[in-house]
Write a protein that holds these residues in place. Structure first.
Motif, short mmCIF file in Angstrom:
data_model
loop_
_atom_site.label_atom_id
_atom_site.label_comp_id
_atom_site.label_asym_id
_atom_site.label_seq_id
_atom_site.Cartn_x
_atom_site.Cartn_y
_atom_site.Cartn_z
N UNK A 10 0.84 -1.19 0.00
CA UNK A 10 0.00 0.00 0.00
C UNK A 10 0.88 1.24 0.00
N UNK A 11 0.33 2.33 -0.47
CA UNK A 11 1.03 3.60 -0.43
C UNK A 11 0.20 4.58 0.38
N UNK A 12 0.88 5.46 1.06
CA UNK A 12 0.19 6.49 1.83
C UNK A 12 -0.16 7.66 0.92
N UNK B 104 -3.40 -1.11 -6.02
CA UNK B 104 -3.67 -2.04 -4.93
C UNK B 104 -4.26 -1.32 -3.72
N UNK B 105 -3.73 -0.15 -3.41
CA UNK B 105 -4.24 0.62 -2.28
C UNK B 105 -5.70 1.00 -2.51
N UNK B 106 -6.02 1.49 -3.71
CA UNK B 106 -7.40 1.87 -4.02
C UNK B 106 -8.30 0.65 -3.95
N UNK B 107 -7.85 -0.47 -4.48
CA UNK B 107 -8.64 -1.70 -4.44
C UNK B 107 -8.94 -2.10 -3.00
N UNK C 13 5.24 2.73 -9.90
CA UNK C 13 4.54 2.66 -8.62
C UNK C 13 3.03 2.53 -8.78
N UNK C 14 2.54 2.57 -10.01
CA UNK C 14 1.10 2.53 -10.24
C UNK C 14 0.44 1.27 -9.69
N UNK C 15 1.11 0.13 -9.74
CA UNK C 15 0.51 -1.10 -9.22
C UNK C 15 0.24 -0.96 -7.72
N UNK C 16 1.16 -0.36 -6.99
CA UNK C 16 0.94 -0.15 -5.56
C UNK C 16 -0.22 0.80 -5.32
#
Length: 47
Positions: free
Chosen positions: A4-6, A35-38, A29-32
């Protein structure tokens, strides 16, 4: 568990991309970010 990203990390990535798009790591970094949004969407859905 996906990484996840902050919010502050995301904002920093966007600022870096905006100021220097040719050296930005935003796309990597888009995958992270996705994933965070998901994960946030999963938490906010009524169960």
């Amino acid at each position: 568990m996906p990484e996840c990203v902050s919010v502050s990390e995301f904002v920093q990535e966007v600022q870096d991309d905006w100021s220097s798009p040719t050296t930005s790591s935003f796309t990597s970094k888009m995958m992270s970010c996705r994933n965070t949004v998901y994960l946030l969407e999963e938490v906010s859905l009524p169960g």
